[in-house]
Every structure is written in structure tokens, then in C-alpha cells.
Design an enzyme around this catalytic site. Structure first.
Site, mmCIF file in Angstrom:
data_model
loop_
_atom_site.group_PDB
_atom_site.id
_atom_site.type_symbol
_atom_site.label_atom_id
_atom_site.label_comp_id
_atom_site.label_asym_id
_atom_site.label_seq_id
_atom_site.Cartn_x
_atom_site.Cartn_y
_atom_site.Cartn_z
ATOM 1 N N GLY A 176 -14.319 2.364 1.185
ATOM 2 C CA GLY A 176 -14.616 2.277 2.608
ATOM 3 C C GLY A 176 -13.382 1.930 3.437
ATOM 4 O O GLY A 176 -13.315 2.269 4.622
ATOM 5 N N GLU A 187 -11.710 5.091 3.996
ATOM 6 C CA GLU A 187 -12.603 5.893 4.845
ATOM 7 C C GLU A 187 -12.561 5.431 6.308
ATOM 8 O O GLU A 187 -12.689 6.244 7.216
ATOM 9 C CB GLU A 187 -14.031 5.837 4.289
ATOM 10 C CG GLU A 187 -14.138 6.583 2.960
ATOM 11 C CD GLU A 187 -15.481 6.401 2.295
ATOM 12 O OE1 GLU A 187 -15.789 5.252 1.891
ATOM 13 O OE2 GLU A 187 -16.241 7.374 2.198
HETATM 14 N N1 CAA Z 1 -16.378 -6.253 -2.511
HETATM 15 C C1 CAA Z 1 -16.619 -7.548 -2.815
HETATM 16 N N2 CAA Z 1 -15.769 -8.300 -3.520
HETATM 17 C C2 CAA Z 1 -14.632 -7.740 -3.935
HETATM 18 C C3 CAA Z 1 -14.314 -6.392 -3.660
HETATM 19 C C4 CAA Z 1 -15.255 -5.642 -2.907
HETATM 20 N N3 CAA Z 1 -15.019 -4.378 -2.575
HETATM 21 N N4 CAA Z 1 -13.123 -6.116 -4.210
HETATM 22 C C5 CAA Z 1 -12.701 -7.231 -4.793
HETATM 23 N N5 CAA Z 1 -13.600 -8.222 -4.637
HETATM 24 C C6 CAA Z 1 -13.485 -9.607 -5.104
HETATM 25 C C7 CAA Z 1 -13.486 -9.714 -6.606
HETATM 26 O O1 CAA Z 1 -14.797 -9.810 -7.112
HETATM 27 C C8 CAA Z 1 -12.701 -10.988 -6.826
HETATM 28 O O2 CAA Z 1 -13.565 -12.063 -6.586
HETATM 29 P P1 CAA Z 1 -13.423 -13.441 -7.413
HETATM 30 O O3 CAA Z 1 -12.050 -13.922 -7.121
HETATM 31 O O4 CAA Z 1 -14.518 -14.263 -6.882
HETATM 32 O O5 CAA Z 1 -13.619 -13.051 -8.844
HETATM 33 C C9 CAA Z 1 -11.679 -10.962 -5.708
HETATM 34 O O6 CAA Z 1 -12.210 -10.058 -4.728
HETATM 35 C C10 CAA Z 1 -10.312 -10.463 -6.118
HETATM 36 O O7 CAA Z 1 -10.461 -9.235 -6.810
HETATM 37 P P2 CAA Z 1 -9.598 -8.907 -8.116
HETATM 38 O O8 CAA Z 1 -9.663 -10.047 -9.048
HETATM 39 O O9 CAA Z 1 -10.064 -7.582 -8.602
HETATM 40 O O10 CAA Z 1 -8.138 -8.820 -7.494
HETATM 41 P P3 CAA Z 1 -6.964 -7.799 -7.778
HETATM 42 O O11 CAA Z 1 -5.857 -8.192 -6.894
HETATM 43 O O12 CAA Z 1 -6.751 -7.684 -9.247
HETATM 44 O O13 CAA Z 1 -7.486 -6.361 -7.309
HETATM 45 C C11 CAA Z 1 -8.503 -4.755 -5.846
HETATM 46 C C12 CAA Z 1 -7.765 -6.119 -5.965
HETATM 47 C C13 CAA Z 1 -7.574 -3.630 -6.289
HETATM 48 C C14 CAA Z 1 -8.902 -4.567 -4.429
HETATM 49 C C15 CAA Z 1 -9.734 -4.776 -6.784
HETATM 50 O O14 CAA Z 1 -10.484 -5.936 -6.516
HETATM 51 C C16 CAA Z 1 -10.668 -3.602 -6.618
HETATM 52 O O15 CAA Z 1 -10.440 -2.561 -7.202
HETATM 53 N N6 CAA Z 1 -11.751 -3.796 -5.845
HETATM 54 C C17 CAA Z 1 -12.798 -2.798 -5.680
HETATM 55 C C18 CAA Z 1 -12.373 -1.713 -4.748
HETATM 56 C C19 CAA Z 1 -13.490 -0.738 -4.588
HETATM 57 O O16 CAA Z 1 -14.133 -0.303 -5.528
HETATM 58 N N7 CAA Z 1 -13.738 -0.351 -3.349
HETATM 59 C C20 CAA Z 1 -14.768 0.563 -3.055
HETATM 60 C C21 CAA Z 1 -15.999 -0.204 -2.731
HETATM 61 S S1 CAA Z 1 -17.396 0.840 -2.582
HETATM 62 C C22 CAA Z 1 -17.244 1.530 -1.058
HETATM 63 O O17 CAA Z 1 -16.342 1.305 -0.355
HETATM 64 C C23 CAA Z 1 -18.391 2.445 -0.741
HETATM 65 C C24 CAA Z 1 -18.262 3.197 0.482
HETATM 66 O O18 CAA Z 1 -18.095 4.380 0.455
HETATM 67 C C25 CAA Z 1 -18.419 2.545 1.782
#
Ligand code: CAA
Length: 686
Positions: free
Chosen positions: A102, A105
Site C-alpha cells: 500500500g 500504491e
Molecule cells: N503492518 C503492521 N505491522 C508491520 C508491518 C505492516 N505492514 N510491517 C512491519 N510491521 C511490524 C512488524 O510486525 C514488526 O513488529 P514487532 O517489532 O512488534 O515485531 C515491526 O513492524 C518491524 O518489522 P520487521 O521486524 O519486519 O522490521 P525490518 O526492518 O526487518 O523490515 C519491512 C521492515 C521490510 C517493512 C518488513 O517489516 C516488511 O516486509 N513488512 C511487510 C511489508 C508488506 O507486506 N507490505 C504490504 C502490506 S499488505 C498491503 O499493503 C495491501 C494493500 O494492497 C493495501
């Protein structure tokens, strides 16, 4: 604006800043703030251009994944995007860190995107069993073209800023540290020049070529195997087809329908569960988060066999010097040559340069003397699985290693406490159990001995993460978590072939469930003789024993449960099948046909049962750790969530009934949780 969004205006340029740690996810307050800020900037005559930026470590990392399972609060993301996209003033997204899902996006709703060189952008929703449901499937192909957009969305891997710039996703790369100033200047110039503002939805340069049906057909064919069992990739392809075939609004509507299908699917729920479960593994309830770690700057590995070599590579890959010790020169030479060969394969594939290979090999110090480990910070023993041998080595290490060095054993089932007892410093001893091939498999089980100190445990877990593993904590027991969990599947498979299904049918059911291979193909791969067969005591009492006695030890003998051709392709073996039939005839069991579902339940319910026993014994901290271990250690299909999540989907009552019908005693914890109507996958050890 609100607690997580600010709006400042300077010299005619408005800067909307999101500050919502840790990753600026699009939570309800962020969406509210964004919508209000863009509306206000649009309405403010003093504002001529708008920049969207983020504070902290990253641009927006996506939707707030935690919100998917609850009712919508605050504005829908689509409505926020509509406000941004409707701006009559130039809008510029300023990207650092990772603009994901998102987040990207939203950026695609701005007219322009600038980024620092270290930024990455991606649509990783596929990893959550979803598709980019905020217009990503429609807007990205319009800029980047269909093939690149499909790769990004189905592969899910973020790309670097320079690549994104090539693809037209990013308009300008600006120097690190100057992002905001550059973005403001970019916005101001666009306003000054009166640049014609075209929304991404109205652009079509990416749709100019490679959009024919053959592109999609080829893509589907190429990835058919990887798609197996997953729902999201197929829906992503369909959504991109809609982007090509339909006007934007209709394509966007189609994307929404395809997203809805996914978000309520068990596959996506399972993958979202795994996302958080994986991050949860790092949390150890009785060890404070800020527990000081022991600095690990150098590593020793004892044993230069397949495991030792693979383990060493993990550390060389992150630039740590490794001393690898063997007893015999020729074994040492062979081990070092194998490491070099493995790196050379990576070089040949173009994923590493020859200089990097030299650098890594330069960090490796082969040695025949344990004394050379006197100064290293972490020593991992990876010798033959024999307790006495390991105890002897740890006894010696005790006199050699620095007092504060961590002494780890890569044992896969031996008693870590008994190994630690061979030293005068059991608090420095832990298990670090890698899975083969150790440089590839992502699971690391950190085995906490009775006396392992908290800082040693915390350090071992952190070291695992440093080398890119998912570290799961286990207490001491035979097989720890993953191997112990999978043993009942093997036993159930061996028992089941006496009742009717042939090995190939059993394997087929496991592959259809989503495993990379079935238990019999796996036995052939590992070697039937390795799994505890001894010629001296063999009594022809099991199919495996008879096959071993016949010399059918698996792939290495070109035959085991299957026959193999010169390219190691399997085919059902008439000889092995006859052995199975002979046993069936002798078994006295009623033979019958089994459906695929029955085979799955017969093999996997005992695994669930073992999980409940292991949790009851406190071997794992929480059920989700067990699921993570199986997904990363054994290729358990991630879209099922792992055995314990899957058990809740199937229903614990059904699991219990299935176990009883097959003559297993359900674990008391399983019965308790089922009786209370609780979920097994949410269980945590008190
Ligand atoms: N939503 C909620 N919480 C999230 C999050 C998200 N999108 N991304 C990360 N977090 C949280 C993690 O759970 C973690 O929480 P805790 O510290 O409580 O465990 C914290 O943020 C830090 O995350 P990481 O430990 O993973 O940190 P990192 O620095 O290693 O990586 C990152 C950062 C690359 C952003 C990785 O967290 C990641 O890949 N996040 C997911 C990204 C993702 O999938 N985005 C798409 C979401 S779906 C979407 O967007 C649908 C749509 O079309 C609208």
C-alpha cells in the site's frame, strides 16, 4: 494534522509527513491524517505543490496487516488515494527505506516519485496471500509494463531504486541525505514550469507492448509449479489481464473483487499468521529484550563435512572470519574445496562476482588444530552424531576456548545438557541446529540447555538473524522441534502402506498437500541406510529393512522405494512395490482404497499430536514457533500456516477423532484445548 501526520508549508510547497513507527504502516490514524492533510493542502491557495514524506527508517511499508482481520475503522485507503490522486497541484512522493505494498500504491497516486539510491520499492502482498489491492495491479503495469509488473507482484521481491527508475516507477534518484530538499525542489520546479500533470491511471506507456494473451499464458506456464497450492499468484495474473483489457475504473473494480476473494481465504489468513509468527520467534518471555549480547566477530567451526562447510558459509557470507577445523588433512581439503565449488556455482549463475568469491574464501582459515580456536567468539561443533565424540570435543574446547566464547553444538537430536556437562562452563553452551543444506535452509533451532545463560541464548538467536536465518528457540529433547515433529509422519507413512496405498500414492498426496516431496521420496534422497539401519541387526521385519537388505538404499544406489534413471528421475519400482505387497499380504490388515484426504490426515494428524505433546512439555515457547519451524525446516506449505494452524482450520474435534480411529492416543493438551473451544495455534507456554 494528527499525532502521526503533520503538514507544513514553506515557500508554497506543502510537506505532508507521516511519523508512525516502526514502519509507517497505513493504520487508521495514518489514513485519516493523510486524507485530511492532502485535502487541506489542496484547499490552501498558498500551496502550489505537495510532497509526501515519511519520518523514521522508511517510507510507508504497506497496509497495517493487523487490521485485515477486523472491521474497517476510519477512511478506506481507496478514499485516501482518491483525494491524493485528485490533486490539481503537483504531488511528489519522497521515498527512502522501503515503499512496499500500500505504500508504493499510495506513491503511485502522486504525479511523481523521487527516491534515494538505497531505497527499494515493491509489491510484496503475494507473501501474505494477497494481491496489491490499492490499485497496484492496475497502475504498476501502466508504468513498468506487464512482464516487469507481473514479476514484481508474483515474485514479491522489492527492487532497488535504480531498477525502479529504469522501469519508470521512480522519476528521479537523488543523493542520500538530501531527499526532502530535492523532493521539495522537484515539486516546486513542476509548479513553476506548469508541467502538465498526468495521473498514473491515465498513463499507458507500459501497456504499449508485451500485453498479448501469450504473455500471460507463458507466465502461467513458467510458474505453474511455484503457484501450486497458492491462490494469490493466479489472482494477480487475472488482475493484470484486467488492467490490459479494461478501462482503469473497471480494471480497478476487478482488482477489488479478486482481492476480496483472497483476503477471506484460509491461505491468506495462514500466510498473514506466518508473517507475525516469524517475527514473534525473536521474543523470549523470560529474557529481556535489551539483554546485552556477547560480541561475535569471529567464528570457529569444527568439522568440514557437508554441515560444517554449509555452516561456515553463512558466516563468510556476512564477512566474518571463520576457522574451520578437521582432524585429517584430506577431509579438510575436500571440505574447503566444496565451499569454493558452492561459491563458484553462485558466480557462474551471475549472483556473485569472482572478487566476492575470493574475499569470502580469504576469510576462511582451514586448520588441523583445535588450538587455533583459542581466540574466536563463537565455536560451532558439527561432527558425527555421537555423544561421546561430542563430549570429548567439548571437554577439549573447555581448555582451549576463551572463557566468554560461546560453545555451540549442531547436534540434531543429542542431549545438549550432557554435552555441556563435559565442560566446566555449561552456561556458555547451547545447541545451534542448522538444517541441510545449512547455507540455504532458513531455519536455525537454538537449543537452550538447562544451564545456558540468558545472554548466550539471546546472542545465539541474534547471530541466527544476522546470518539471515529464522531462529526458533527449543528446549532439549530428542529431535528438538522440527525433527521430532516430523518423525510421526514417517512412522505413519510406513504403517499406512501396509493397509493399501503404495508409496507413490502416499507421496502424491503429500505433494498435493503442498510438500516439496513425500516421505518415501525423501527417504530415497537421504538414503534408507542412514535412517538407523544396521546390517548386523537387520531382521527383515519392515519394508525399509528389506529394501536395505536388497541394497536398495535410495538414490545413491539408483533405487529405493523408487527406481531412478541416470538423471535421478524417479519412477515407481516394480521390485519395491512387490516388497510392499508382500508385507501387505502378511500384515493381516484389511486392505482398501484411501482417498488423498485420508492419506493426508493419517500422516499429518500424528504430527499435530506431537506438537501438542511438545508444547505440554514446554519444549517450544509457543505454538506459532512450532509452525514457523516446520515451514522453514521442512518445507511445510506456508499456505496451510503450519501443522498447528492447519489443525485449527480442519477442526480439533476432527483431528482427535482421526487420531483415535487410527489407533493413536490424542495428547492431553489437544483434548483440553478442544474441550475449551480454544485455538491450538494461539497456545503459549505459561
Ligand atoms: N503492518 C503492521 N505491522 C508491520 C508491518 C505492516 N505492514 N510491517 C512491519 N510491521 C511490524 C512488524 O510486525 C514488526 O513488529 P514487532 O517489532 O512488534 O515485531 C515491526 O513492524 C518491524 O518489522 P520487521 O521486524 O519486519 O522490521 P525490518 O526492518 O526487518 O523490515 C519491512 C521492515 C521490510 C517493512 C518488513 O517489516 C516488511 O516486509 N513488512 C511487510 C511489508 C508488506 O507486506 N507490505 C504490504 C502490506 S499488505 C498491503 O499493503 C495491501 C494493500 O494492497 C493495501
Amino acid at each position: 494534522m494528527n499525532a502521526v501526520t503533520t503538514l507544513t508549508v514553506e515557500d508554497g510547497v506543502a510537506v505532508v509527513t507521516i511519523d508512525s513507527p516502526p514502519v509507517n504502516a497505513l493504520s487508521a490514524p495514518v489514513r485519516e491524517g493523510l486524507k485530511a492533510a492532502f485535502a487541506q493542502a489542496e484547499g490552501d491557495d498558498a500551496v502550489r505543490a505537495i510532497v509526501l514524506a515519511c519520518a523514521g527508517r522508511t517510507f510507508i511499508a504497506g497496509a497495517d496487516i493487523r487490521e485485515f482481520d477486523s472491521e474497517l475503522v476510519g477512511p478506506h485507503l481507496h478514499d485516501v488515494q482518491a483525494v491524493i490522486e485528485a490533486s490539481t497541484k503537483p504531488t511528489v512522493a519522497a521515498i527512502h527505506g522501503t515503499a512496499l505494498g500500500g505504500g508504493l500504491e499510495v506513491a503511485l497516486c502522486c504525479h511523481f516519485r523521487v527516491a534515494v539510491p538505497s531505497a527499494r520499492v515493491g509489491l510484496p502482498e503475494v507473501a501474505l496471500g494477497l494481491l496489491p489491492g490499492a490499485g497496484g495491479t492496475q497502475r504498476l503495469p501502466r508504468l513498468a509494463g506487464v512482464p516487469a509488473a507481473l514479476d514484481m507482484m508474483v515474485g514479491g521481491r522489492p527492487i532497488r531504486a535504480d531498477k525502479a527508475c529504469e522501469l519508470g516507477i521512480i522519476d528521479k534518484i537523488v543523493p542520500e541525505g538530501e531527499l526532502l530538499a530535492e523532493a521539495v525542489s522537484y515539486a516546486r520546479k513542476a509548479a513553476d514550469a506548469g508541467t502538465k500533470l498526468v495521473r498514473v491511471r491515465d498513463r499507458s506507456e507500459g501497456l504499449a507492448q508485451d500485453t498479448g494473451p501469450e504473455v500471460f499464458a507463458e507466465f502461467r506456464k513458467k510458474h505453474a509449479r511455484a503457484f501450486h497450492g497458492f491462490k494469490a499468484p493466479a489472482n494477480i495474473v487475472k488482475a493484470v489481464e484486467a488492467a490490459v483489457a479494461l478501462p482503469f475504473d473497471e480494471g480497478f473494480k476487478r482488482e477489488g473483487e479478486l482481492f476480496e476473494e483472497l483476503v477471506h481465504s484460509n491461505e491468506s489468513k495462514a500466510q498473514r499468521y506466518q508473517f507475525f509468527a516469524e517475527r514473534e520467534t525473536a521474543k523470549i518471555p523470560d529474557i529481556p529484550k535489551d539483554m546485552p549480547h556477547i560480541p561475535v566477530k569471529s567464528v570457529g567451526v569444527i568439522g568440514a563435512g557437508t554441515m560444517g562447510g554449509g555452516i561456515a558459509m553463512n558466516f563468510l557470507n556476512i564477512g566474518l572470519p571463520v576457522t574451520i577445523v578437521e582432524a585429517k588433512q584430506e577431509v579438510l581439503d575436500r571440505g574447503v574445496a566444496t565451499i569454493r565449488k558452492n561459491y563458484q556455482i553462485t558466480v557462474d549463475k551471475g549472483r556473485m562476482t569472482a572478487e566476492q568469491l575470493d574475499e569470502r574464501m580469504g576469510l576462511l582459515k582451514p586448520s588441523l588444530a583445535m588450538d587455533d580456536l583459542a581466540q574466536v567468539d563463537l565455536i560451532i561443533e558439527a561432527v558425527f552424531e555421537k555423544l561421546e565424540l561430542k563430549q570429548e570435543i567439548f571437554g577439549k574446547l573447555d581448555g582451549i576456548a576463551r572463557p566468554d566464547a560461546i560453545l555451540a553444538s549442531n547436534t540434531s537430536f543429542l542431549d545438549v545438557d550432557a554435552i555441556a556437562a563435559a565442560t566446566q562452563r555449561p552456561e556458555t553452551v547451547v545447541g545451534m541446529h542448522f538444517f541441510s543444506p545449512a547455507n540455504v535452509m532458513k531455519l536455525l533451532e537454538v537449543v537452550r540447555g538447562e544451564k545456558s545463560s540468558d545472554s548466550v541464548v539471546a546472542t545465539a538467536m541474534a547471530v541466527g538473524r544476522r546470518i539471515g536465518k529464522v531462529a526458533v528457540l527449543s528446549r532439549v529433547c530428542d529431535g528438538f522441534i522440527a525433527n521430532r515433529m516430523m518423525a510421526p509422519r514417517m512412522e505413519a507413512a510406513q504403517a499406512l502402506i501396509l493397509e493399501g496405498p503404495m508409496p507413490s500414492q502416499v507421496d502424491k498426496a503429500m505433494v498435493a498437500y503442498g510438500f516439496p516431496m513425500g516421505p518415501f521420496a525423501m527417504l530415497d534422497l537421504v538414503g534408507l541406510d542412514v535412517i538407523g539401519w544396521d546390517a548386523a541387526t537387520s531382521s527383515s521385519s519392515t519394508v525399509t529393512e528389506v529394501l536395505c537388505e536388497m541394497g536398495r538404499w535410495g538414490q545413491k544406489k539408483s533405487g529405493g522405494f523408487y527406481d531412478y534413471d541416470e538423471k535421478r528421475r524417479p519412477s515407481p519400482s516394480p521390485v519395491a512395490d512387490q516388497v510392499v505387497r508382500d508385507f501387505q499380504a502378511k500384515s493381516g490388515k484389511q486392505h482398501r482404497e484411501f482417498s488423498e484426504r485420508e492419506i493426508v490426515e493419517r500422516l499429518l494428524f500424528p504430527v499435530v499430536n506431537e506438537g501438542a505433546k511438545l508444547l505440554d512439555e514446554g519444549i517450544a515457547i509457543r505454538a506459532s514457533d512450532v509452525d514457523v519451524a516446520l515451514v522453514y525446516g521442512y518445507g511445510w506449505p506456508v499456505f496451510t500456516g503450519g501443522p498447528l494452524f492447519w489443525a485449527d482450520i480442519v477442526g480439533l474435534d476432527r483431528v482427535i477423532a482421526g487420531l483415535e480411529a487410527a489407533g493413536h492416543e490424542p495428547a492431553p493438551l489437544l483434548e483440553r484445548i478442544a474441550a475449551d473451544g480454544r485455538k491450538l495455534h494461539q497456545y503459549q507456554v505459561a
